[in-house]
Write an enzyme that holds these catalytic residues in place. Structure first.
Site, PDB file in Angstrom:
ATOM      1  NE  ARG A  48      -4.159   1.841   2.178  1.00 33.96           N
ATOM      2  CZ  ARG A  48      -4.376   2.810   3.067  1.00 33.96           C
ATOM      3  NH1 ARG A  48      -3.551   2.949   4.109  1.00 33.96           N
ATOM      4  NH2 ARG A  48      -5.393   3.640   2.929  1.00 33.96           N
ATOM      5  CB  ILE A  74      -5.386   5.644  -0.981  1.00 31.58           C
ATOM      6  CG1 ILE A  74      -5.332   4.112  -1.085  1.00 31.58           C
ATOM      7  CG2 ILE A  74      -4.731   6.113   0.307  1.00 31.58           C
ATOM      8  CD1 ILE A  74      -3.905   3.549  -1.134  1.00 31.58           C
ATOM      9  CB  SER A  75     -10.702   3.435  -0.013  1.00 28.78           C
ATOM     10  OG  SER A  75     -11.453   4.132  -0.971  1.00 28.78           O
ATOM     11  CD  GLN A  76     -11.606   2.546   7.362  1.00 31.14           C
ATOM     12  OE1 GLN A  76     -12.615   3.120   6.943  1.00 31.14           O
ATOM     13  NE2 GLN A  76     -11.532   2.012   8.565  1.00 31.14           N
ATOM     14  N   PRO A  77      -8.311   0.739   4.232  1.00 28.99           N
ATOM     15  CG  PRO A  77      -6.120   0.105   4.760  1.00 28.99           C
ATOM     16  CD  PRO A  77      -7.101   1.236   4.918  1.00 28.99           C
TER      17      PRO A  77
END
Length: 231
Positions: A48, A74-77
């Site tokens: 990431r 970038i989205s939260q995992p």
């Protein structure tokens, strides 16, 4: 990148981007309700930190959204994991393998790479040219051959390649654009955030093959708005 293909050594990271940091994130995902071991394994292995600015590398494996420029994130995992899991659940229930998936909103490319490890082919559309240029470079560096990308208005989808077995949106609108829904296979699945900036919910639409789609709500989320045009 297949489930068995690890990133090149140069992308494995050290310190705050090491495998230990990724293992901690994987454990957090399990603790927060992500059940699919395939999804957890992929997120553990995808670098990431490769998808964000170097100044943010120390935060790459925190379970949080991070800025990537141009007003995007970038989205939260956990959100990436839940959306991917929701997509796979549909195919598992049908005893099918996921084939062709359309992603609206490439962003950093992270969600596309996670999907590429689990489905046959990813088609991803991005309206911000600089973000797409960077994402394409990352796809090349990871040696991924099953991602096709397009610079275009995401609200238009990718009609030339329709229908898709699955569609995933990484930005939220008040409704699902009809042009996108028309590109979904009658037995396909769509996963997307819907709602206003202050009140969004993740939904899943599942086709029955007869032209009807059953809608489920999967929980509250927070995404950038789905915009039209190109930038």
């Amino acid at each position: 990148m297949s489930m068995h293909q690890l990133p090149p050594a140069a992308l494995k990271g050290e310190g705050m981007t090491s495998q230990r940091a990724r293992d901690r994130l994987a454990a957090q995902l399990r603790e927060s309700g992500i059940r699919d071991p395939r999804v957890i394994d992929v997120i553990r292995n995808v670098p990431r930190h490769h998808f964000i600015d170097q100044a943010l590398h120390s935060r790459a494996y925190e379970n949080t959204a991070l800025p990537i420029g141009h007003g995007q994130t970038i989205s939260q995992p956990w959100v990436v994991a839940r959306m991917t899991e929701a997509l796979l659940e549909h195919f598992d229930a049908r005893k099918e393998k996921p084939g062709r998936v359309l992603e609206i909103g490439t962003g950093s490319g992270y969600q596309a790479v996670v999907l590429a490890a689990l489905v046959e082919q990813v088609y991803t559309v991005e309206r911000i040219e600089e973000l797409l240029r960077q994402a394409r470079r990352r796809f090349r560096q990871l040696g991924l051959a099953n991602i096709r990308s397009r610079y275009d208005d995401g609200k238009l989808g990718w009609a030339d390649e329709a229908p898709f077995d699955a569609i995933i949106l990484t930005a939220a609108g008040d409704t699902i654009p009809s042009r996108i829904l028309e590109q979904l296979s009658p037995t396909g699945v769509l996963v997307a955030p819907v709602g206003s900036p202050s009140s969004q919910v993740l939904i899943r639409l599942r086709g029955d093959g007869q032209g009807d789609f059953a809608q489920e709500e999967l929980g509250a989320v927070s995404f950038v708005p789905l915009l039209g045009g190109i930038g």
